[in-house]
Design a protein around this motif. Structure first.
Motif, short mmCIF file in Angstrom:
data_model
loop_
_atom_site.label_atom_id
_atom_site.label_comp_id
_atom_site.label_asym_id
_atom_site.label_seq_id
_atom_site.Cartn_x
_atom_site.Cartn_y
_atom_site.Cartn_z
N GLN A 195 0.84 -1.21 0.00
CA GLN A 195 0.00 0.00 0.00
C GLN A 195 0.87 1.25 0.00
O GLN A 195 0.59 2.21 -0.72
N ARG A 196 1.93 1.25 0.81
CA ARG A 196 2.87 2.39 0.84
C ARG A 196 3.48 2.62 -0.53
O ARG A 196 3.56 3.74 -1.01
N ASP A 197 3.90 1.52 -1.16
CA ASP A 197 4.53 1.62 -2.48
C ASP A 197 3.54 2.17 -3.51
O ASP A 197 3.92 2.97 -4.37
N GLU A 198 2.27 1.75 -3.42
CA GLU A 198 1.26 2.26 -4.35
C GLU A 198 1.09 3.77 -4.19
O GLU A 198 1.05 4.51 -5.17
N VAL A 199 1.01 4.24 -2.94
CA VAL A 199 0.83 5.67 -2.69
C VAL A 199 2.05 6.44 -3.18
O VAL A 199 1.93 7.45 -3.87
N ARG A 200 3.25 5.96 -2.83
CA ARG A 200 4.48 6.64 -3.26
C ARG A 200 4.57 6.69 -4.78
O ARG A 200 4.91 7.72 -5.36
N GLY A 201 4.27 5.56 -5.42
CA GLY A 201 4.33 5.51 -6.87
C GLY A 201 3.34 6.46 -7.52
O GLY A 201 3.66 7.16 -8.48
N TRP A 202 2.12 6.51 -6.96
CA TRP A 202 1.10 7.40 -7.51
C TRP A 202 1.56 8.85 -7.42
O TRP A 202 1.46 9.61 -8.39
N PHE A 203 2.07 9.25 -6.26
CA PHE A 203 2.53 10.63 -6.11
C PHE A 203 3.72 10.92 -7.02
O PHE A 203 3.80 11.99 -7.62
N ALA A 204 4.64 9.97 -7.13
CA ALA A 204 5.81 10.19 -8.00
C ALA A 204 5.35 10.43 -9.44
O ALA A 204 5.94 11.26 -10.15
N GLY A 205 4.31 9.73 -9.86
CA GLY A 205 3.82 9.92 -11.22
C GLY A 205 2.88 11.09 -11.37
O GLY A 205 2.78 11.67 -12.45
N ARG A 206 2.17 11.47 -10.32
CA ARG A 206 1.13 12.50 -10.42
C ARG A 206 1.61 13.92 -10.16
O ARG A 206 1.03 14.87 -10.65
N LEU A 207 2.68 14.07 -9.40
CA LEU A 207 3.15 15.42 -9.09
C LEU A 207 3.49 16.18 -10.36
O LEU A 207 4.11 15.62 -11.27
N PRO A 208 3.10 17.44 -10.43
CA PRO A 208 3.44 18.24 -11.61
C PRO A 208 4.97 18.27 -11.82
O PRO A 208 5.73 18.38 -10.86
N GLU A 209 5.36 18.17 -13.07
CA GLU A 209 6.78 18.22 -13.42
C GLU A 209 7.42 19.49 -12.87
O GLU A 209 6.89 20.58 -13.03
N GLY A 210 8.52 19.33 -12.17
CA GLY A 210 9.25 20.48 -11.65
C GLY A 210 8.71 21.06 -10.35
O GLY A 210 9.22 22.07 -9.88
N LEU A 211 7.67 20.43 -9.77
CA LEU A 211 7.15 20.95 -8.50
C LEU A 211 8.26 20.97 -7.45
O LEU A 211 8.46 21.96 -6.77
N PHE A 212 8.96 19.86 -7.33
CA PHE A 212 10.09 19.74 -6.40
C PHE A 212 11.36 19.47 -7.21
O PHE A 212 11.29 18.87 -8.28
N ALA A 213 12.50 19.84 -6.65
CA ALA A 213 13.77 19.44 -7.24
C ALA A 213 13.92 17.93 -7.10
O ALA A 213 14.50 17.26 -7.96
N GLU A 214 13.36 17.39 -6.00
CA GLU A 214 13.42 15.96 -5.73
C GLU A 214 12.31 15.60 -4.76
O GLU A 214 12.04 16.35 -3.81
N LEU A 215 11.65 14.47 -4.98
CA LEU A 215 10.68 13.94 -4.04
C LEU A 215 11.45 13.22 -2.94
O LEU A 215 12.15 12.25 -3.21
N VAL A 216 11.37 13.73 -1.71
CA VAL A 216 12.18 13.20 -0.61
C VAL A 216 11.48 12.07 0.12
O VAL A 216 12.07 11.04 0.43
N ASP A 217 10.19 12.25 0.42
CA ASP A 217 9.50 11.28 1.27
C ASP A 217 8.00 11.34 1.02
O ASP A 217 7.44 12.41 0.79
N VAL A 218 7.37 10.16 1.05
CA VAL A 218 5.92 10.05 1.05
C VAL A 218 5.59 9.11 2.20
O VAL A 218 5.83 7.91 2.11
#
Length: 173
Positions: free
Chosen positions: A6-29
């Motif tokens: 479930q954690r991996d699903e949420v992290r993966g969804w956010f990694a794919g859904r976040l607008p391009e360039g919102l963060f320099a790097e996704l640190v933690d979900v």
């Protein structure tokens, strides 16, 4: 209990859904029963080598504030989608120059029954000025355990995930 899958699903969804360039790097979900907290790294303000520590800290605070206001609409849109999909509140934070700042996030009440020796520990923390209330003292204790028992807690999480896998293969699955 939240499984690793479930954690991996949420992290993966956010990694794919976040607008391009919102963060320099996704640190933690981070995910629990009530909330998903998304933390990304933003660039530290560029200051000259002669900038004081006070100036650097003020510049970081300004950068975080600017980011929060500028990206509010985008983050709210993603949060609404996530809340519908995962049935949890979505909260946000950033890391800038090694400092983590969380924006609005859930503070979920937790009821517990404590015996006198345990209450006395909380009362000592209050008397010593570490906390203003038993609630605050208990939260301080939880943060202390979290900081000092990361290895043990990780091992316990892995064991619980294994229990979930075995249960899901049982006859009632």
């Amino acid at each position: 209990m939240i499984t690793n899958e479930q954690r991996d699903e949420v992290r993966g969804w956010f990694a794919g859904r976040l607008p391009e360039g919102l963060f320099a790097e996704l640190v933690d979900v981070a995910v629990d029963r009530e909330e998903i907290t998304v933390v990304g790294r933003i660039p530290e303000p560029e200051l000259g080598p002669d900038a004081s520590a006070t100036e650097r800290e003020a510049a970081r605070e300004g950068r975080v504030s600017e980011f929060r206001e500028r990206t509010r609409a985008e983050r709210m849109e993603v949060a609404r989608e996530a809340e519908r999909r995962f049935r949890r509140k979505a909260s946000w934070g950033v890391e800038c120059g090694g400092t983590r700042t969380l924006f609005t996030h859930v503070a979920a009440p937790v009821m517990t029954r404590l015996r006198q020796p345990e209450r006395q520990v909380l009362d000592i923390l209050i008397a010593g000025g570490v906390a203003r209330s038993r609630s605050e003292a208990l939260a301080w204790c939880v943060r202390l355990v979290q900081r000092n028992a990361d290895g043990w807690l990780s091992e316990l999480r892995e064991s619980l995930d294994q229990v979930q896998r075995v249960r899901s293969q049982g006859p009632d699955a």
